[in-house]
Design a protein around this motif. Structure first.
Motif, PDB file in Angstrom:
ATOM      1  N   LEU A 400       0.830  -1.202   0.000  1.00 14.46           N
ATOM      2  CA  LEU A 400       0.000   0.000   0.000  1.00 14.46           C
ATOM      3  C   LEU A 400       0.866   1.255   0.000  1.00 14.46           C
ATOM      4  CD1 LEU A 400      -2.883  -0.886   2.515  1.00 14.46           C
ATOM      5  CD2 LEU A 400      -3.140  -0.361   0.081  1.00 14.46           C
ATOM      6  N   TYR A 401       1.893   1.269   0.835  1.00 12.84           N
ATOM      7  CA  TYR A 401       2.768   2.443   0.894  1.00 12.84           C
ATOM      8  C   TYR A 401       3.592   2.593  -0.377  1.00 12.84           C
ATOM      9  CZ  TYR A 401       1.779   3.927   5.660  1.00 12.84           C
ATOM     10  OH  TYR A 401       1.162   4.427   6.790  1.00 12.84           O
ATOM     11  N   ALA A 402       3.982   1.482  -0.989  1.00 17.78           N
ATOM     12  CA  ALA A 402       4.736   1.556  -2.245  1.00 17.78           C
ATOM     13  C   ALA A 402       3.883   2.168  -3.352  1.00 17.78           C
ATOM     14  CB  ALA A 402       5.220   0.161  -2.653  1.00 17.78           C
ATOM     15  N   ALA A 403       2.635   1.715  -3.457  1.00 24.61           N
ATOM     16  CA  ALA A 403       1.729   2.279  -4.463  1.00 24.61           C
ATOM     17  C   ALA A 403       1.416   3.736  -4.146  1.00 24.61           C
ATOM     18  CB  ALA A 403       0.445   1.455  -4.530  1.00 24.61           C
ATOM     19  N   SER A 404       1.283   4.041  -2.860  1.00 26.03           N
ATOM     20  CA  SER A 404       0.996   5.409  -2.458  1.00 26.03           C
ATOM     21  C   SER A 404       2.148   6.342  -2.819  1.00 26.03           C
ATOM     22  CB  SER A 404       0.739   5.469  -0.951  1.00 26.03           C
ATOM     23  OG  SER A 404       0.612   6.801  -0.506  1.00 26.03           O
ATOM     24  N   ALA A 405       3.387   5.883  -2.646  1.00 28.85           N
ATOM     25  CA  ALA A 405       4.541   6.715  -2.987  1.00 28.85           C
ATOM     26  C   ALA A 405       4.528   7.067  -4.469  1.00 28.85           C
ATOM     27  CB  ALA A 405       5.836   5.988  -2.617  1.00 28.85           C
ATOM     28  N   ALA A 406       4.177   6.094  -5.310  1.00 29.69           N
ATOM     29  CA  ALA A 406       4.085   6.365  -6.748  1.00 29.69           C
ATOM     30  C   ALA A 406       2.963   7.356  -7.040  1.00 29.69           C
ATOM     31  CB  ALA A 406       3.864   5.065  -7.512  1.00 29.69           C
ATOM     32  N   ALA A 407       1.798   7.148  -6.399  1.00 31.26           N
ATOM     33  CA  ALA A 407       0.657   8.041  -6.619  1.00 31.26           C
ATOM     34  C   ALA A 407       0.981   9.464  -6.156  1.00 31.26           C
ATOM     35  CB  ALA A 407      -0.571   7.516  -5.881  1.00 31.26           C
ATOM     36  N   VAL A 437      -8.730  19.963  23.831  1.00 29.76           N
ATOM     37  CA  VAL A 437      -8.814  20.487  22.464  1.00 29.76           C
ATOM     38  C   VAL A 437      -7.402  20.444  21.901  1.00 29.76           C
ATOM     39  CG1 VAL A 437      -9.350  22.464  21.005  1.00 29.76           C
ATOM     40  CG2 VAL A 437     -10.750  21.997  23.026  1.00 29.76           C
ATOM     41  N   ALA A 438      -7.242  19.719  20.814  1.00 27.63           N
ATOM     42  CA  ALA A 438      -5.917  19.575  20.215  1.00 27.63           C
ATOM     43  C   ALA A 438      -6.069  19.582  18.699  1.00 27.63           C
ATOM     44  CB  ALA A 438      -5.249  18.287  20.689  1.00 27.63           C
ATOM     45  N   PHE A 439      -4.948  19.551  17.998  1.00 28.34           N
ATOM     46  CA  PHE A 439      -4.977  19.510  16.543  1.00 28.34           C
ATOM     47  C   PHE A 439      -4.719  18.085  16.085  1.00 28.34           C
ATOM     48  CE2 PHE A 439      -4.087  23.973  17.420  1.00 28.34           C
ATOM     49  CZ  PHE A 439      -5.011  24.585  16.584  1.00 28.34           C
ATOM     50  N   ARG A 440      -5.487  17.664  15.086  1.00 27.59           N
ATOM     51  CA  ARG A 440      -5.365  16.296  14.582  1.00 27.59           C
ATOM     52  C   ARG A 440      -3.984  16.088  13.953  1.00 27.59           C
ATOM     53  NH1 ARG A 440     -10.310  13.522  14.044  1.00 27.59           N
ATOM     54  NH2 ARG A 440     -12.149  14.858  14.286  1.00 27.59           N
ATOM     55  N   GLU A 441      -3.430  14.917  14.241  1.00 27.32           N
ATOM     56  CA  GLU A 441      -2.145  14.564  13.651  1.00 27.32           C
ATOM     57  C   GLU A 441      -2.366  14.137  12.204  1.00 27.32           C
ATOM     58  OE1 GLU A 441       1.773  11.856  14.824  1.00 27.32           O
ATOM     59  OE2 GLU A 441      -0.184  11.422  15.717  1.00 27.32           O
ATOM     60  N   ARG A 442      -1.525  14.650  11.320  1.00 25.68           N
ATOM     61  CA  ARG A 442      -1.629  14.334   9.892  1.00 25.68           C
ATOM     62  C   ARG A 442      -0.550  13.318   9.541  1.00 25.68           C
ATOM     63  NH1 ARG A 442      -4.868  14.268   5.443  1.00 25.68           N
ATOM     64  NH2 ARG A 442      -3.843  15.067   3.583  1.00 25.68           N
ATOM     65  N   LEU A 443      -0.956  12.061   9.307  1.00 26.45           N
ATOM     66  CA  LEU A 443      -0.026  10.966   9.062  1.00 26.45           C
ATOM     67  C   LEU A 443       0.054  10.635   7.574  1.00 26.45           C
ATOM     68  CD1 LEU A 443      -1.321   8.611  11.905  1.00 26.45           C
ATOM     69  CD2 LEU A 443       0.633  10.179  12.031  1.00 26.45           C
ATOM     70  N   ASP A 444       1.110   9.950   7.190  1.00 29.09           N
ATOM     71  CA  ASP A 444       1.207   9.467   5.806  1.00 29.09           C
ATOM     72  C   ASP A 444       0.078   8.493   5.497  1.00 29.09           C
ATOM     73  OD1 ASP A 444       3.427  10.985   5.281  1.00 29.09           O
ATOM     74  OD2 ASP A 444       4.871   9.367   5.659  1.00 29.09           O
ATOM     75  N   ALA A 445      -0.410   7.790   6.523  1.00 31.07           N
ATOM     76  CA  ALA A 445      -1.529   6.862   6.311  1.00 31.07           C
ATOM     77  C   ALA A 445      -2.782   7.622   5.868  1.00 31.07           C
ATOM     78  CB  ALA A 445      -1.812   6.076   7.593  1.00 31.07           C
ATOM     79  N   HIS A 446      -2.987   8.821   6.406  1.00 30.53           N
ATOM     80  CA  HIS A 446      -4.107   9.646   5.955  1.00 30.53           C
ATOM     81  C   HIS A 446      -3.946  10.005   4.480  1.00 30.53           C
ATOM     82  CE1 HIS A 446      -4.360  10.524  10.371  1.00 30.53           C
ATOM     83  NE2 HIS A 446      -5.648  10.476  10.114  1.00 30.53           N
ATOM     84  N   LYS A 447      -2.745  10.423   4.110  1.00 27.66           N
ATOM     85  CA  LYS A 447      -2.488  10.830   2.729  1.00 27.66           C
ATOM     86  C   LYS A 447      -2.649   9.653   1.770  1.00 27.66           C
ATOM     87  CE  LYS A 447       0.789  14.324   4.371  1.00 27.66           C
ATOM     88  NZ  LYS A 447       2.201  14.766   4.389  1.00 27.66           N
ATOM     89  N   ILE A 449      -4.706   6.986   2.032  1.00 23.09           N
ATOM     90  CA  ILE A 449      -6.124   6.747   1.767  1.00 23.09           C
ATOM     91  C   ILE A 449      -6.716   7.887   0.947  1.00 23.09           C
ATOM     92  CG2 ILE A 449      -8.403   6.546   2.851  1.00 23.09           C
ATOM     93  CD1 ILE A 449      -6.745   4.008   2.991  1.00 23.09           C
ATOM     94  N   GLU A 450      -6.365   9.108   1.279  1.00 20.90           N
ATOM     95  CA  GLU A 450      -6.903  10.265   0.563  1.00 20.90           C
ATOM     96  C   GLU A 450      -6.572  10.191  -0.921  1.00 20.90           C
ATOM     97  OE1 GLU A 450      -5.213  14.566   0.680  1.00 20.90           O
ATOM     98  OE2 GLU A 450      -6.745  14.458   2.262  1.00 20.90           O
ATOM     99  N   GLU A 451      -5.328   9.854  -1.260  1.00 16.56           N
ATOM    100  CA  GLU A 451      -4.933   9.824  -2.673  1.00 16.56           C
ATOM    101  C   GLU A 451      -5.583   8.668  -3.415  1.00 16.56           C
ATOM    102  OE1 GLU A 451      -3.421  11.705  -5.833  1.00 16.56           O
ATOM    103  OE2 GLU A 451      -3.437  12.393  -3.751  1.00 16.56           O
ATOM    104  N   PHE A 452      -5.739   7.505  -2.755  1.00 17.10           N
ATOM    105  CA  PHE A 452      -6.424   6.381  -3.405  1.00 17.10           C
ATOM    106  C   PHE A 452      -7.898   6.712  -3.650  1.00 17.10           C
ATOM    107  CE2 PHE A 452      -3.300   2.944  -1.671  1.00 17.10           C
ATOM    108  CZ  PHE A 452      -2.370   3.349  -2.613  1.00 17.10           C
ATOM    109  N   MET A 453      -8.519   7.428  -2.712  1.00 15.73           N
ATOM    110  CA  MET A 453      -9.924   7.810  -2.913  1.00 15.73           C
ATOM    111  C   MET A 453     -10.055   8.799  -4.080  1.00 15.73           C
ATOM    112  SD  MET A 453     -11.484   5.948  -0.754  1.00 15.73           S
ATOM    113  CE  MET A 453     -10.133   4.756  -0.662  1.00 15.73           C
ATOM    114  N   ILE A 454      -9.112   9.732  -4.186  1.00 14.93           N
ATOM    115  CA  ILE A 454      -9.141  10.679  -5.301  1.00 14.93           C
ATOM    116  C   ILE A 454      -8.988   9.935  -6.630  1.00 14.93           C
ATOM    117  CG2 ILE A 454      -7.840  12.544  -6.407  1.00 14.93           C
ATOM    118  CD1 ILE A 454      -7.294  13.651  -3.602  1.00 14.93           C
ATOM    119  N   LEU A 455      -8.072   8.980  -6.683  1.00 18.63           N
ATOM    120  CA  LEU A 455      -7.892   8.187  -7.898  1.00 18.63           C
ATOM    121  C   LEU A 455      -9.174   7.450  -8.277  1.00 18.63           C
ATOM    122  CD1 LEU A 455      -4.333   6.647  -7.326  1.00 18.63           C
ATOM    123  CD2 LEU A 455      -4.999   8.167  -9.199  1.00 18.63           C
ATOM    124  N   ALA A 456      -9.848   6.873  -7.285  1.00 17.97           N
ATOM    125  CA  ALA A 456     -11.090   6.150  -7.548  1.00 17.97           C
ATOM    126  C   ALA A 456     -12.186   7.100  -8.023  1.00 17.97           C
ATOM    127  CB  ALA A 456     -11.537   5.396  -6.292  1.00 17.97           C
TER     128      ALA A 456
END
Length: 743
Positions: A400-407, A437-447, A449-456
Motif C-alpha cells: 500500500l505504501y509503495a503504491a501510495s509513494a508512486a501516486a 482540544v488539540a490539533f489532529r495529527e496528519r499521518l502518511d496513512a491519511h495521505k 487513503i486520501e490519494e487512493f480515494m481521489i484516484l477512484a
C-alpha cells in the motif's frame, strides 16, 4: 408480460397504489418493456384520459373523481359540532368537490381561509370522503427561533442562541407550552403587539447547559432532520444481507479498511500489489472497494427519499446525524472485518511514476481482512507493528505504501492546491464535557487513503463519461478576480508576491504558500488562500475541479454518508447493466434539482458542525475568563477584529469600542483598522496578545480585549469628559490610509 393490461387492471392499480401512478410506474408494474409496447401504453392511457376514466396531473394519472394522496386544500371552517372541514383548491371531477375532515391537532392552529398541504385518506360510510392530516400551511412558514426561555409575570421572553442575532422575543402567557425558566426552546414568530416581536413556543428541548445539548442546538438551529420516519426505519429493518448472485467474487483479496479510531462506519477498503505485467515494470495494481449502498437504497423507496432529503451525514463531536438508519450505515453497508459485504470496486493500474494507465469497475462481494486505524498502519510502516499488523506487513501494508509513494509522485507533478491548515479535534468525556482540544495529527496513512480515494473518484467520472451516462460531478471553480485581488493585497502586505496577468493555476498559489512556509505569516497565507476559494458544489455538467487540478472528478467513495456518491453508483450500475437498481427516470430527470439540494445540505452541515465546534470551544474556555492568550488577527470588520487563538484555534471578537478612545477607520481594501490620530494599523496577520473577557457556550461567542500588537502595548487615550465613544475626525489624512501594516 408481453401484452397491455386492461383498462380495469390499470384503474385497479392506480386505486391500490396512489403514489405510483406515473407512466413509468404503470409500465414497470405490468412488466412492459420495449418501445412498441410503451407507445401502446401511452396511447391507452391517453384514451382513458379522453374517456374521463383517468385524470392526468403532470406526469401521473389517477382515477377520475378522486384526489391525489397529497394535495392542497382550503380550510372552510368548523361546523356546528366544531369539526374542521376543508375543500380541494383544484377539483376536476364532476359535481361538487369532496368533503374533507381535517384531523387537526390543537397545535396546528387552523382556521377558515387557511391554505394547507395535507395528506388524504379515503373513508367510506361517513358524511365526508376523506380524512386530511396537515403537512404544512401554504404561504405561512413562520420564522423559527431557537433560544433560552426566561420566565416573566406575563409569560416571558426568548434569548436567541444564535450569536449573530441580538433581538429578543416576547412570549405570551398562553404561548409558553409550559416551558421553565432557563430551558432551551424552539419557537415560531407570531404577530406583533405594540411593536414588540412575539413568538409562540412549539418545542421544549431541555437544559441548554446539559452535556450533549450543544450539538442538539445546532441540529435544531439549522433544521437538520434527526428523526427517521417509521416507513424509513421499517424498510431498513427489513433489509437482508445481499446474495452473491452474479457478483464478482473478491473475497480472496486481502482488502482492509483504514479509518480513525472512532470511526462510526467503514465504507471503503483498499488493497495494492506490484503489477505482475512485465510491460509495466515497477508499476502497481490498486483496488478500491466501496460499500454497495445502491443494493439496499432503491430509487423511489422511503429510504431513498429520506437520504435525498438529508443529502449527507452530519458529524458532531458527540454524535452523528446519519444519512441512513444505523441498520444500514452501521451494519449491512459497513465493511466489517471477516463478513461478506456487497461492493462496487475499481481495479486501477499505475505505472512506476504513479500515472493511472487503466481502470476496471466490478460489482462484487468482498470480505474485509482487517479493520485497521490510521495510527496502527502508520506505526507498522514506521517499524513498530502490533499483533494485528505484523502478519500483514509484507502482503498488505508495505505494498500500500509503495503504491501510495508512486501516486504521490504523480500528485506532486499535478500540483493540486497544497493548503496546510491543521484540523482541531475536540475530545469529550463520557458525560459529554470537553476534556481536551488539540490539533489532529496528519499521518502518511491519511495521505495514502486520501490519494487512493481521489484516484477512484477520477476513475468513476472518466468511466461514466465513457459510458455517456448522466452523473453528478464534484465541481470546484477557480477564485473570482475580486477574491484574487484581495489575496494579492494580503500577500504583498506580508512581503510576498502573487503574479498578475496570467491564467491562474494551483501551482501559482502553491508558490505563494511556499514563500510563507516557516514564517510568521504561514498560517495567515494558508487561511487567506482558503478564503479566496469558491465553494465546491455538485452539478450535472462538468466544470472541472480547480483545487485538485483535475478535469474530471465525481464523488464515488462514500455512499453511506453522501447522496452524490449513491447517484454515481447507480449510474455505474445502469451503465454496466448490473441490475435494476441503477438510475431511475426520476434520478435522471431531476439531476439538476438533486445537485442543488445536496449542495445546500452539505453547506448546512458544514455550518452546523462549525457552530457546534465554536460552542464547545466557548464551553472549554468559559472557566478561563481573565486569562491571556496569544493569537493572530484573522479578520477585520467595521465593528471590530477577529482573532484566532494559537492554543485552540478558536475565533474571538475584539469590539472596536474596546480599542480605547481613538477613532479607528475601517479600510476594507487593506483589511485593516487605522487610527485617526496615531495612524496605528491593526490588520490581518498581526500577532496579538489578548485577554479573554467573555465566553458564551450557548452562542459560541468569545469576547476578547486587545493587550499587545506585534509585541507593542496598545496605547490608550484618557477618557474625555462627557464623551462615551471615540471621536470621529472630520477628515482623515489620506497618507495614513496607505501606511504599511508592517509598521
Amino acid at each position: 408480460m408481453d401484452q397491455l393490461p386492461t383498462k380495469d387492471q390499470i384503474r385497479q392499480w392506480i386505486t391500490d397504489h396512489p403514489t405510483q401512478t406515473a407512466k413509468r410506474d404503470i409500465a414497470k408494474a405490468f412488466g412492459i418493456k420495449g418501445g412498441a409496447l410503451r407507445i401502446e401504453l401511452k396511447r391507452l392511457l391517453k384514451e382513458m384520459e379522453g374517456e374521463g376514466a383517468l385524470t392526468r396531473t403532470r406526469r401521473a394519472f389517477r382515477e377520475a373523481g378522486t384526489l391525489p394522496p397529497v394535495t392542497i386544500l382550503r380550510v372552510t371552517g368548523p361546523d356546528a359540532a366544531g369539526d374542521l372541514f376543508a375543500t380541494p383548491l383544484e377539483w376536476e371531477g364532476e359535481g361538487d368537490p369532496p368533503r374533507i375532515l381535517m384531523r387537526a391537532a390543537p397545535s396546528d392552529a387552523l382556521g377558515a381561509g387557511d391554505r394547507v398541504l395535507a395528506r388524504l385518506t379515503a373513508v367510506e360510510g361517513e358524511d365526508h370522503a376523506y380524512d386530511g392530516r396537515l403537512i404544512r400551511k401554504i404561504g405561512s412558514n413562520p420564522l423559527r427561533i431557537l433560544g433560552v426561555f426566561r420566565a416573566g409575570s406575563e409569560g416571558g421572553r426568548i434569548v436567541p442562541v444564535d450569536k449573530g442575532q441580538d433581538k429578543e422575543w416576547t412570549v405570551g402567557r398562553d404561548d409558553t407550552d409550559g416551558a421553565r425558566d432557563g430551558e432551551l426552546v424552539e419557537a415560531e414568530a407570531a404577530s406583533k403587539r405594540l411593536g414588540l416581536p412575539r413568538a409562540r413556543i412549539v418545542a421544549r428541548l431541555g437544559d441548554p447547559t446539559a452535556p450533549r445539548a450543544i450539538s442538539l442546538i445546532a441540529i435544531h438551529q439549522h433544521g437538520i432532520p434527526d428523526h427517521f420516519p417509521d416507513a424509513v426505519v421499517a424498510e431498513a429493518d427489513a433489509a437482508q444481507p445481499a446474495p452473491m448472485g452474479a457478483r464478482t467474487d473478491l473475497r480472496d483479496l486481502p482488502l482492509v479498511t483504514i479509518d480513525p479510531a472512532d470511526a462510526r462506519d467503514h465504507d471503503d477498503a483498499v488493497f495494492a500489489e506490484a503489477d505482475p505485467d512485465p510491460a509495466n515494470a515497477g508499476g502497481h495494481v490498486v483496488w478500491v472497494a466501496i460499500a454497495d449502498v445502491a443494493h439496499y437504497v432503491r430509487p423511489g423507496s422511503a429510504l431513498d427519499r429520506e437520504a435525498r432529503r438529508r443529502g449527507n451525514s452530519t458529524y458532531f463531536p458527540d454524535r452523528v446525524v446519519p444519512m441512513l438508519p444505523d441498520t444500514l450505515s452501521g451494519d449491512l453497508c459497513s465493511l466489517h472485518e471477516g463478513v461478506d459485504r456487497p461492493c462496487l470496486a475499481v481495479r486501477m493500474v499505475l505505472d512506476a511514476d504513479g500515472n493511472k494507465l487503466s481502470h476496471r469497475f466490478v460489482r462484487g462481494m468482498m470480505r474485509s481482512a482487517a479493520s485497521l486505524t490510521y495510527g496502527q498502519v502508520q506505526a507498522a510502516q514506521d517499524g513498530t507493528p502490533d499483533d494485528r499488523t505484523a502478519p500483514m506487513m509484507a502482503r498488505v501494508i508495505a505494498p500500500l505504501y509503495a503504491a501510495s509513494a508512486a501516486a504521490m509522485t504523480a500528485r506532486d507533478r499535478r500540483q493540486p492546491l497544497n493548503l496546510d491548515l491543521p484540523e482541531r479535534r475536540i475530545e469529550l468525556t463520557e458525560e459529554g464535557k470537553v476534556s481536551s482540544v488539540a490539533f489532529r495529527e496528519r499521518l502518511d496513512a491519511h495521505k495514502l487513503i486520501e490519494e487512493f480515494m481521489i484516484l477512484a473518484n477520477v476513475a468513476a467520472a472518466e468511466e461514466l463519461i465513457r459510458l455517456r451516462r448522466p452523473l453528478l460531478f464534484r465541481v470546484h471553480e477557480e477564485p473570482s478576480p475580486e477574491k484574487l485581488d484581495a489575496l494579492r493585497e494580503v500577500a504583498e502586505a506580508s512581503g510576498f508576491t502573487l503574479a498578475k496577468g496570467q491564467v491562474l493555476k494551483t501551482a501559482h498559489l502553491n508558490k505563494l504558500l511556499s514563500q510563507a512556509e516557516n514564517t510568521d505569516f504561514d498560517e495567515l497565507m494558508n487561511l487567506t488562500t482558503l478564503r479566496s476559494m469558491t465553494q465546491a458544489y455538485y452539478h450535472p455538467e462538468n466544470f472541472g475541479h480547480f483545487g485538485l487540478a483535475l478535469k474530471n472528478y465525481a464523488h464515488f467513495t462514500s455512499p453511506i454518508r453522501r447522496y452524490s456518491d449513491l447517484i454515481v453508483h447507480r449510474a455505474l450500475i445502469s451503465g454496466h447493466g448490473w441490475g435494476d437498481d441503477g438510475l431511475s427516470g426520476f434520478d435522471t430527470e431531476n439531476l439538476g434539482d438533486t445537485a442543488k439540494m445536496i449542495s445546500d445540505t452539505e453547506r448546512r452541515s458544514m455550518l452546523a458542525e462549525r457552530d457546534t465546534n465554536d460552542r464547545y470551544l466557548a464551553a472549554w474556555l468559559s472557566d478561563r475568563i481573565g486569562a491571556e492568550f496569544t493569537g493572530r488577527i484573522s479578520g477585520v470588520q467595521r465593528f471590530g477584529l477577529f482573532v484566532k487563538l494559537d492554543e485552540t484555534g478558536a475565533d474571538g471578537l475584539i469590539p472596536i469600542r474596546s480599542l480605547g478612545h481613538e477613532f479607528f477607520h475601517h479600510d476594507a481594501d487593506a483589511h485593516a483598522l487605522i487610527g485617526a490620530d496615531s495612524g496605528r494599523v491593526l490588520g490581518v496577520g498581526q500577532r496579538v496578545l489578548v485577554r479573554l473577557v467573555e465566553a458564551a457556550p450557548i452562542t459560541g461567542g468569545l469576547m476578547l480585549e486587545l493587550l499587545e500588537v506585534e509585541g507593542d502595548t496598545l496605547p490608550r487615550s484618557p477618557r474625555r469628559k462627557g464623551r462615551f465613544s471615540p471621536r470621529k475626525p472630520a477628515k482623515m489624512d489620506r497618507k495614513r490610509r496607505v501606511i504599511s501594516r508592517k509598521r
